[in-house]
Design a protein around this motif. Structure first.
Motif, PDB file in Angstrom:
ATOM      1  N   PRO A  80     -47.322  78.936 -32.120  1.00  0.00           N
ATOM      2  CA  PRO A  80     -46.677  80.162 -32.628  1.00  0.00           C
ATOM      3  C   PRO A  80     -45.177  80.002 -32.867  1.00  0.00           C
ATOM      4  CG  PRO A  80     -48.169  80.681 -30.824  1.00  0.00           C
ATOM      5  CD  PRO A  80     -48.044  79.188 -30.856  1.00  0.00           C
ATOM      6  N   GLU A  81     -44.502  79.282 -31.968  1.00  0.00           N
ATOM      7  CA  GLU A  81     -43.050  79.120 -32.113  1.00  0.00           C
ATOM      8  C   GLU A  81     -42.697  78.231 -33.301  1.00  0.00           C
ATOM      9  OE1 GLU A  81     -39.018  79.580 -31.348  1.00  0.00           O
ATOM     10  OE2 GLU A  81     -40.704  80.639 -30.417  1.00  0.00           O
ATOM     11  N   LEU A  82     -43.351  77.072 -33.406  1.00  0.00           N
ATOM     12  CA  LEU A  82     -42.962  76.109 -34.434  1.00  0.00           C
ATOM     13  C   LEU A  82     -43.552  76.420 -35.808  1.00  0.00           C
ATOM     14  CD1 LEU A  82     -43.043  72.700 -32.512  1.00  0.00           C
ATOM     15  CD2 LEU A  82     -41.236  74.408 -32.682  1.00  0.00           C
ATOM     16  N   GLU A  83     -44.801  76.858 -35.846  1.00  0.00           N
ATOM     17  CA  GLU A  83     -45.419  77.150 -37.150  1.00  0.00           C
ATOM     18  C   GLU A  83     -45.084  78.557 -37.631  1.00  0.00           C
ATOM     19  OE1 GLU A  83     -49.222  74.260 -37.849  1.00  0.00           O
ATOM     20  OE2 GLU A  83     -49.640  76.277 -37.134  1.00  0.00           O
ATOM     21  N   ASP A  84     -45.310  79.545 -36.783  1.00  0.00           N
ATOM     22  CA  ASP A  84     -45.143  80.933 -37.229  1.00  0.00           C
ATOM     23  C   ASP A  84     -43.673  81.337 -37.352  1.00  0.00           C
ATOM     24  OD1 ASP A  84     -47.876  80.961 -37.111  1.00  0.00           O
ATOM     25  OD2 ASP A  84     -47.997  82.018 -35.202  1.00  0.00           O
ATOM     26  N   ARG A  85     -42.841  80.945 -36.375  1.00  0.00           N
ATOM     27  CA  ARG A  85     -41.445  81.380 -36.389  1.00  0.00           C
ATOM     28  C   ARG A  85     -40.536  80.444 -37.171  1.00  0.00           C
ATOM     29  NH1 ARG A  85     -40.880  83.361 -30.058  1.00  0.00           N
ATOM     30  NH2 ARG A  85     -42.577  84.896 -30.155  1.00  0.00           N
TER      31      ARG A  85
END
Length: 206
Positions: A80-85
């Motif tokens: 979630p942190e690296l791909e989504d944000r």
């Protein structure tokens, strides 16, 4: 009864053999320490790395090496942190490896078509033969491309349990330690990880 000359020759031969075995054992045990030390001494100024990033064809921004037991942490926190944000393209083995293809070929192809390599060290990573193979392959790849591995530790792995390659990496690379639950420490973790990914993160931000 052996003559004095024969005794001296036998003693000399045994000493040479023991010294040779001791040196060979030490070199084998600390082979990654030595290779990384030689690499640091002889590495260039980053010119090769810049050329690779400028001219290379990449499918992914970051190849993630982790044990399957750590899939929950990767899915819940890292993805979630690296791909989504941040909008980075991650390569995850259970999602992106080609079905039916040899695992070694999958690893080699995905590492070579990723801009950076991030390794998730844990207690289960230590015991996984495939993770140790990935580590050795990624270490060699990093030295060949004048890159540096990004190391994230999600467990407190005891020094006595570390493999030679893991020990060498952790002694020569500043790693990032995940802390469960603490808000400030978690924010600091993500800040350090973004800084480590600045090569590909800046590219995405432009």
């Amino acid at each position: 009864m052996l003559s004095d000359t024969a005794l001296i020759m036998i003693t000399y031969t045994i000493t040479i053999v023991l010294v040779t075995l001791t040196i060979a054992s030490a070199v084998f045990r600390f082979r990654w320490h030595l290779r990384l030390l030689l690499y640091e001494v002889s590495r260039g100024r980053g010119d090769l790395r810049r050329q690779i990033l400028l001219n290379g064809t990449f499918t992914y921004d970051v190849f993630i090496s982790y044990d399957s037991e750590d899939t929950g942490w990767v899915r819940e926190h890292l993805t979630p942190e690296l791909e989504d944000r941040l909008g980075l393209r991650l390569c995850l083995h259970e999602r992106d490896f080609s079905p039916g293809r040899d695992i070694v070929d999958n690893i080699a192809t995905m590492v070579q078509t990723s801009k950076k390599v991030l390794m998730v060290f844990s207690n289960t990573f230590v015991a996984s033969h495939w993770c140790q193979f990935e580590l050795s392959f990624c270490l060699q790849h990093a030295m060949d491309t004048e890159d540096a591995l990004i190391i994230v530790c999600v467990d407190d792995v005891a020094s006595r349990d570390l493999t030679a390659a893991m020990m060498a990496v952790m002694k020569t690379t500043t790693y990032i330690h995940w802390v469960h639950g603490d808000g400030d420490m978690v924010r600091a973790f993500w800040g350090r990880l973004r800084a480590a990914l600045r090569e590909v993160y800046k590219e995405q931000s432009v």
